[in-house]
Design a protein around this motif. Structure first.
Motif, PDB file in Angstrom:
ATOM      1  N   ALA A   1      -6.745  -0.211   5.438  1.00 58.32           N
ATOM      2  CA  ALA A   1      -6.472  -1.643   5.309  1.00 58.32           C
ATOM      3  C   ALA A   1      -6.389  -2.309   6.674  1.00 58.32           C
ATOM      4  O   ALA A   1      -6.966  -3.382   6.904  1.00 58.32           O
TER       5      ALA A   1
ATOM      6  N   LEU B   1      -9.664  -5.850  -0.996  1.00 58.97           N
ATOM      7  CA  LEU B   1      -9.131  -6.731   0.038  1.00 58.97           C
ATOM      8  C   LEU B   1     -10.114  -7.817   0.462  1.00 58.97           C
ATOM      9  O   LEU B   1      -9.830  -8.576   1.397  1.00 58.97           O
TER      10      LEU B   1
ATOM     11  N   MET C   1     -11.148   0.074  -0.763  1.00 52.77           N
ATOM     12  CA  MET C   1     -10.260  -0.856  -0.074  1.00 52.77           C
ATOM     13  C   MET C   1     -10.986  -2.147   0.280  1.00 52.77           C
ATOM     14  O   MET C   1     -10.414  -3.247   0.178  1.00 52.77           O
TER      15      MET C   1
ATOM     16  N   GLY D   1      -6.379   4.602  -5.841  1.00 56.65           N
ATOM     17  CA  GLY D   1      -7.498   5.002  -5.011  1.00 56.65           C
ATOM     18  C   GLY D   1      -8.248   6.200  -5.559  1.00 56.65           C
ATOM     19  O   GLY D   1      -7.770   6.907  -6.449  1.00 56.65           O
TER      20      GLY D   1
ATOM     21  N   LYS E   1     -13.063   5.821  -0.309  1.00 57.95           N
ATOM     22  CA  LYS E   1     -11.805   5.125  -0.055  1.00 57.95           C
ATOM     23  C   LYS E   1     -12.044   3.816   0.688  1.00 57.95           C
ATOM     24  O   LYS E   1     -11.431   2.787   0.379  1.00 57.95           O
TER      25      LYS E   1
ATOM     26  N   ILE F   1      -1.738  -1.201  -4.069  1.00 57.44           N
ATOM     27  CA  ILE F   1      -2.814  -0.223  -3.922  1.00 57.44           C
ATOM     28  C   ILE F   1      -2.144   1.130  -3.703  1.00 57.44           C
ATOM     29  O   ILE F   1      -1.401   1.314  -2.739  1.00 57.44           O
TER      30      ILE F   1
ATOM     31  N   VAL G   1       0.852  -1.189   0.000  1.00 62.20           N
ATOM     32  CA  VAL G   1       0.000   0.000   0.000  1.00 62.20           C
ATOM     33  C   VAL G   1       0.887   1.238   0.000  1.00 62.20           C
ATOM     34  O   VAL G   1       1.760   1.387   0.855  1.00 62.20           O
TER      35      VAL G   1
ATOM     36  N   LEU H   1      -4.743   5.093   2.910  1.00 60.43           N
ATOM     37  CA  LEU H   1      -5.202   3.778   2.479  1.00 60.43           C
ATOM     38  C   LEU H   1      -4.659   2.679   3.381  1.00 60.43           C
ATOM     39  O   LEU H   1      -5.347   1.684   3.654  1.00 60.43           O
ATOM     40  N   THR H   2      -3.439   2.852   3.865  1.00 65.18           N
ATOM     41  CA  THR H   2      -2.864   1.876   4.786  1.00 65.18           C
ATOM     42  C   THR H   2      -3.688   1.800   6.067  1.00 65.18           C
ATOM     43  O   THR H   2      -3.971   0.709   6.580  1.00 65.18           O
TER      44      THR H   2
ATOM     45  N   ALA I   1     -16.096  -3.110   5.317  1.00 62.61           N
ATOM     46  CA  ALA I   1     -16.019  -1.756   4.792  1.00 62.61           C
ATOM     47  C   ALA I   1     -17.327  -1.012   4.992  1.00 62.61           C
ATOM     48  O   ALA I   1     -17.334   0.185   5.316  1.00 62.61           O
TER      49      ALA I   1
END
Length: 299
Positions: A50, A142, A138, A122, A134, A98, A41, A46-47, A148
Motif C-alpha cells: 500500500a 486502492l 492492492m 488478499g 498481491k 484489507i 490493513v 499488504l501494508t 501496481a
C-alpha cells in the motif's frame, strides 16, 4: 467509540458519508468508484505494498505485523492479525479493511461487514508467484492500478536478476527454520511452508522434510534433520534469548549448526511474508548460506 453502522445499500455505499467511495462521472454518464478514503490493513506484506503504491495517506490503521515502512509503524494499531477485535477496528471509522488470508477471527470480519465496512481478503500463496498477485489486488482496491503494474514489473525484474546471479550455486546446505511458540518447544518449518520456499530460493535445503507445516521440534527430530544452519526470524530469536541461546538448546547443541555456531537472524516479515522485500531477503539469506559466493549475488 462510534456505534456500529447498519448495512448499506449499494448506492449508499458509494455516495453516503463514511461509505467506501464517492461517485464520479465518466464518459457516457456511467459512474465509477474512486479510491476509499479510510483503509485499515491487516498484514505486513499488504501494508508495505500500500505504501509503495503511494497510498499511505489512505491508511488509517494497521495490525501489529505492519512494522515497515516507518510511516506504517507509527499508525494506530488494531492488534495481531489473527486476533482482530471489531470494536477497535470500527473506532477508526474505516471504509475498507484489507486483510491477509489468515486474518481473523471470522466473526470479527463478519461483524465489520455487517457494520457496513467493505472487507477484502488478499490472495493466498507461500511462494514468490503470489507477490505480483498481491500487488495487483492492492492496486485495484486502492485505485492505483497503473502504479501496481509498474511495481509488479519492477519486482519481477529484481527477482529475475537475483535468480540469474544464483544459477551457478550448486551446494545446498541444510537449513532449519524455527519459530518461537511461547513457552513450548520451538516450531520447526516443514514442507509446504513459506520458510521452505525461501530457503529453496536462496539455494539452501530445508532440513525438515518429514511433514508439512510447522510442528514442535523434538531433540530426536533435530538430530535426524542434522541442520548445518539455523534460521531464525528476529522475533523468534528474541523470544529464545538470542541466536547463541537457541543454538545451545538441547535439541540443537549436538547438530552441525550447533557445533559450528552457525545461525542467521532476519526480519521476519521480509523473510517469510512474500512481499516487496523478498528479493532482498532471499539475497541476504543466500549470502549467509554461501559466503564464498556472496559477492556475485544480486539484490
Amino acid at each position: 467509540m462510534s456505534a456500529p453502522r447498519a448495512p448499506l445499500s449499494r448506492r449508499q455505499w458509494l455516495v453516503g458519508a463514511g461509505g467506501l467511495a464517492l461517485l464520479a462521472l465518466v464518459p457516457g454518464g456511467r459512474a465509477r468508484a474512486q479510491a476509499p478514503g479510510r483503509v485499515i490493513v491487516a498484514g505486513g506484506d499488504l501494508t508495505e505494498i500500500a505504501f509503495a503504491l503511494g497510498a499511505g495517506d489512505q491508511v488509517v490503521g494497521v495490525d501489529s505485523t505492519s512494522a515497515y515502512p516507518e510511516a506504517a509503524a507509527v499508525l494506530p494499531q488494531v492488534g495481531y492479525l489473527r486476533r482482530l477485535a471489531p470494536e477497535g477496528l470500527l473506532s477508526l471509522a474505516p471504509d475498507l479493511l484489507i486483510a491477509a488470508p489468515d486474518a481473523g477471527p471470522p466473526a470479527a470480519l463478519e461483524a465489520l461487514s455487517a457494520a457496513g465496512v467493505q472487507v477484502e481478503t488478499g490472495p493466498e500463496g507461500d511462494d514468490v508467484s503470489v507477490v505480483p498477485r498481491k500487488i495487483a489486488f492492492m492496486g485495484r482496491l486502492l485505485g492505483r492500478e497503473a502504479e501496481a503494474e509498474a511495481l509488479a514489473a519492477d519486482f519481477s525484474a529484481r527477482m529475475a536478476r537475483l535468480e540469474a546471479s544464483l544459477e551457478g550455486i550448486e551446494d545446498r546446505p541444510g537449513v532449519l527454520c524455527l519459530l518461537s511458540a511461547g513457552r513450548g518447544a520451538p516450531l520447526a518449518a516443514g514442507t509446504g511452508t513459506s520458510a521452505a520456499a525461501v530457503i529453496a530460493l536462496a539455494r539452501g535445503r530445508n532440513a525438515v522434510t518429514g511433514y508439512e507445516g510447522y510442528r514442535p521440534l523434538s531433540a530426536e527430530a533435530a538430530i535426524a534433520a542434522a541442520p548445518e544452519v539455523l534460521l531464525l526470524p528476529a522475533h523468534a530469536a528474541r523470544a529464545m534469548g538470542g541466536a547463541e541461546a537457541a543454538l545451545a538448546l538441547p535439541e540443537l547443541a549436538a547438530t552441525p549448526a550447533g557445533i559450528a555456531g552457525r545461525a542467521v537472524v532476519m526480519d521476519g516479515m521480509a523473510l517469510l511474508g512474500f512481499g516487496l522485500r523478498t528479493p532482498e531477503a532471499v539475497a541476504e539469506l543466500a549470502r549467509a548460506l554461501h559466503p564464498d559466493q556472496a559477492a556475485g549475488i544480486a539484490g
